[in-house]
Design a protein around this motif. Structure first.
Motif, PDB file in Angstrom:
ATOM      1  N   ASP A  85      21.410  23.195  34.546  1.00  0.00           N
ATOM      2  CA  ASP A  85      22.427  22.581  33.344  1.00  0.00           C
ATOM      3  C   ASP A  85      22.428  22.549  31.951  1.00  0.00           C
ATOM      4  N   LEU A  86      22.073  23.729  31.006  1.00  0.00           N
ATOM      5  CA  LEU A  86      22.386  23.236  29.869  1.00  0.00           C
ATOM      6  C   LEU A  86      23.197  22.678  29.218  1.00  0.00           C
ATOM      7  N   GLN A  87      24.046  22.261  29.432  1.00  0.00           N
ATOM      8  CA  GLN A  87      24.872  21.568  29.152  1.00  0.00           C
ATOM      9  C   GLN A  87      24.981  19.934  28.889  1.00  0.00           C
ATOM     10  N   GLY A  88      24.640  19.832  30.344  1.00  0.00           N
ATOM     11  CA  GLY A  88      23.624  18.353  30.341  1.00  0.00           C
ATOM     12  C   GLY A  88      22.822  17.892  29.386  1.00  0.00           C
ATOM     13  N   ALA A  89      21.914  18.694  29.276  1.00  0.00           N
ATOM     14  CA  ALA A  89      20.544  18.273  28.896  1.00  0.00           C
ATOM     15  C   ALA A  89      20.935  18.354  27.274  1.00  0.00           C
ATOM     16  N   ILE A  90      21.630  19.310  26.520  1.00  0.00           N
ATOM     17  CA  ILE A  90      21.902  19.481  25.098  1.00  0.00           C
ATOM     18  C   ILE A  90      23.055  18.226  24.870  1.00  0.00           C
ATOM     19  N   ARG A  91      24.203  17.471  25.630  1.00  0.00           N
ATOM     20  CA  ARG A  91      24.765  16.438  25.888  1.00  0.00           C
ATOM     21  C   ARG A  91      23.280  15.329  25.641  1.00  0.00           C
ATOM     22  N   ASP A  92      22.600  15.293  26.220  1.00  0.00           N
ATOM     23  CA  ASP A  92      21.832  13.849  26.652  1.00  0.00           C
ATOM     24  C   ASP A  92      20.951  14.353  25.061  1.00  0.00           C
TER      25      ASP A  92
END
Ligand SMILES: [Zn+2]
Ligand SMILES: [Zn+2]
Length: 722
Positions: A692-699
């Motif tokens: 989940d790249l998007q999740g990691a970037i969002r956080d």
């Protein structure tokens, strides 16, 4: 009292609540105008639970909506697509919504637009600016602003011409209906293979459910005629069809082909449209009056009344990836739109992207293959010219075997095409005395000489300057030399070697409008051109039966960048341009100039071993965990202030997430360390497909304090690494 949650057309805010004025109704999807502070902003009524819950606002503090715009509501599947795009590409939903509702959506379609055109009378007092404007306008018409932009003069000059009577107003009806295409106007004469493929596409359109079909046919196999049958099926069902093209230069010839098949031109959507044309097209698309729509990637988000099929032509093209604003890939978003709307998406290509072939292999896309050229034409013969063994003369770029082949075609009255993917005359201007290289003041890039217009230009920011007479560094006279070739320099060489040959240079500098592109096609078809010299603009779409020779001037050019798709892109580009040769009864020949004839991509091209190339490329990507078998994302930090950009990049680097499977590279100065006056740093993230790249970037990004003077661009599935 009725509340409405509204997603506004601004990147800065999520949805806000408003009061629906008494006596009005604003169902989900309604297009509205709402107050925001002192401003009036457009927006769309959205589901209550969307985008998290904004702070509750008491009924007594709600402001009234100004207006409910009388256009069809944005349908639920398109609202889901906006949410998905925003979520996947980490872009504000308001920015995505702007592609659904450009400004023209809010204009009253019934009110005419006033444009101006020349009357032929000259003003009593001519100024140099007025002369320039009248010449540039010619027989075209447009709004004051459009004509000013066209002639590169101020709006005051245009208004002055209106006052003197040199320009007169014309009222353009914005709601004039488009002609109705006729699906039985001129049905094509399909080969058995084409008919079988068309049957599959038609059935998919009639089934009215989501499916992705890869229409994979060699160059010249007649893919367009095949997918036009899917368009005919959509028309038969009373629905609309959208055809996405990678370049607007391809739109005009495509409109003509559709007119020949369906009896009238389809509706075009691209950045070259005038305001009046845009407004008319948008309203017809939203109301269902536009049936066939041919457009650039921005056509993908429009609110079609009843879409029956999406076709992505030349689906492998990387220009479907948008590189600013919302960094979306139109091919991938097209598939998602098909998913949300329950309709088939057809990807057409002679050289599919590895991404698409991997989906076929995984059983997610249906593979429809056209293995042979239409009408018995054969695929051209490809051969490499080893530039180490057969070098061109000093200061020249065409090797002797290619020169001989050109002479032979001229003698026989056949046409040739020289391909070099570099605009201008020379990519670098160098001082012979001190070694100084002329660089763009705003970018880490050399200024490219454009000799036809007598300018040096930066291809990144558009900065132009006259070619200096003295070296800016050592002030030596006549010491500046052009290094390397662009298409203009190759055209010069052709002119010297074959003074009798009629040539055409094809780049975005010369084919800057659909009308110019149409003129070029007419000239080639009428036999008024012997040798075409062009960039990637000529590699696709064109069908010139008398063109029998293609010369690739520098096949190694695309391999230099070293990005992960360099080999794939080189293969696709050369296979595409090779595909322009021998499309009629005469066989074609392709000569590829290279210094690395043994490189796998060159060997595969010469051996016509597409499957072998793709298999090797897939294996190497798989072992590197590169797309489509792994995922990348890039963060690009930029600021006019070098220290601000560096400081922020370092802070992001220090706070980088430590997660199983995720690798973070950088920060490092971007290869284009300065762009448009902004200093740039990059971080690259690499992870397995399931991560989940998007999740990691969002956080990660959400926890950083953002300095006002810095900007962050997030590029999911990047195609550019500069
Ligand atoms: Zn110098
Ligand atoms: Zn620049």
């Amino acid at each position: 009292m009725t509340r409405a949650r509204v997603l506004l057309l601004t990147a800065a805010l999520g949805p806000l609540d408003y009061r629906v004025p008494q006596g009005s109704a604003a169902p989900l999807g309604s297009v509205v105008v709402a107050p925001l502070g002192p401003r009036r902003l457009g927006g769309v009524v959205w589901e209550d639970g969307s985008f998290g819950a904004p702070d509750p606002v008491g009924d007594n503090r709600l402001r009234n909506l100004y207006e409910i715009v009388p256009v069809p509501p944005v349908p639920a599947p398109l609202r889901r697509l906006v949410e998905w795009t925003s979520d996947y590409y980490l872009s504000p939903p308001g920015s995505v919504l702007r592609m659904v509702l450009p400004g023209v959506a809010f204009a009253d379609a019934r009110r005419p637009i006033i444009e101006y055109r020349a009357t032929g009378d000259l003003p009593p007092r001519m100024t140099p600016q007025r002369t320039v404007a009248i010449e540039a306008i010619g027989d075209r018409q447009g709004t004051v602003r459009e004509l000013a932009a066209l002639a590169n003069v101020s709006e005051a000059v245009i208004r002055g011409l209106v006052q003197t009577g040199a320009l007169e107003p014309v009222s353009v009806a914005a709601d004039a209906p488009y002609p109705e295409p006729d699906r039985s106007f001129a049905p094509p004469d399909l080969s058995d293979e084409q008919r079988a493929a068309a049957g599959q596409l038609k059935a998919a359109v009639e089934a009215r459910r989501f499916e992705t079909l890869l229409l994979d046919g060699v160059t010249g196999s007649g893919k367009t005629e095949v997918y036009m049958e899917a368009v005919a099926a959509a028309l038969a069902a009373g629905r609309q069809a959208l055809i996405l093209l990678p370049e607007i230069a391809l739109t005009e010839p495509m409109l003509t082909r559709f007119a020949a098949r369906f009896g009238c031109e389809p509706v075009a959507w691209h950045s070259g449209l005038r305001q009046a044309e845009r407004r008319r097209a948008w309203h017809a698309i939203a109301s269902g009056g536009a049936r066939i729509i041919v457009g650039a990637r921005s056509a993908l988000f429009l609110p079609y009344a009843d879409l029956g099929a999406i076709i992505v032509d030349e689906a492998h093209e990387t220009s479907f990836k948008q590189e600013d604003g919302v960094h979306y890939h139109a091919r991938d978003v097209a598939v998602m739109r098909g998913h949300f709307e329950g309709l088939p998406v057809i990807l057409a290509s002679a050289t599919p992207a590895l991404e698409s072939l991997a989906q076929v292999e995984a059983g997610r896309y249906r593979h429809i293959v056209l293995p042979a050229r239409y009408g018995g034409a054969t695929l051209p013969d490809l051969a490499a010219i080893d530039m180490r063994a057969d070098p061109p003369d000093r200061g020249r770029w065409l090797a002797p075997p290619l020169v001989d082949a050109l002479a032979d075609r001229l003698h026989k009255g056949e046409q040739s095409l020289l391909f070099l993917n570099r605009r201008g005359f020379a990519p670098l201007t160098l001082c012979r005395t001190c070694g100084h290289r002329i660089q763009c003041p705003n970018c880490t890039a050399w200024m490219v000489e454009h000799r036809l217009v007598h300018r040096l230009a930066c291809h990144h920011c558009g900065h132009v300057m006259p070619p200096p007479r003295l070296c800016p560094e050592c002030e030596d006279e006549d010491s500046l030399v052009a290094c390397g070739p662009g298409v203009e320099r190759v055209a010069d060489e052709v002119g010297l070697r074959f003074p009798e040959a009629r040539t055409a240079i094809v780049t975005s500098d010369t084919l800057w409008s659909p009308a110019k592109a149409a003129e070029f096609v007419d000239n080639v078809e009428a036999g008024l051109v012997d040798i075409i010299i062009g960039t990637q603009l000529v590699t696709k779409g064109y069908h010139f039966p008398n063109l029998t020779l293609v010369g690739v001037v520098d096949a190694d050019l695309g391999l230099d960048g070293g990005d992960l798709r360099a080999s794939e892109r080189t293969f696709q580009q050369i296979a595409q341009v090779a595909g322009r040769a021998g499309r009629g009864v005469k066989p074609g020949e392709v000569l590829i100039q290279t210094r690395v004839p043994d490189a796998p991509v060159m060997a595969a091209l010469v051996a016509n071993d597409r499957d072998g190339f793709y298999a090797a490329e897939a294996a190497s990507r798989k072992s590197a965990g590169a797309p489509p078998y792994g995922r990348f994302a890039a963060l690009i930090i930029s600021s006019e202030d070098l220290e601000v950009a560096r400081g922020l990049a370092q802070r992001l680097g220090q706070k980088a997430p430590v997660l199983d499977g995720l690798s973070v590279y950088g920060p490092a100065p971007a290869p284009l360390a300065m762009l448009r006056g902004r200093h740039r740093f990059r971080l690259l993230l690499h992870a397995p497909r399931s991560f989940d790249l998007q999740g990691a970037i969002r956080d990660w990004v959400g926890a950083i304090d953002w300095p006002a003077k810095a900007r962050l661009a997030i590029d999911i599935d990047p195609y550019s690494f500069v």
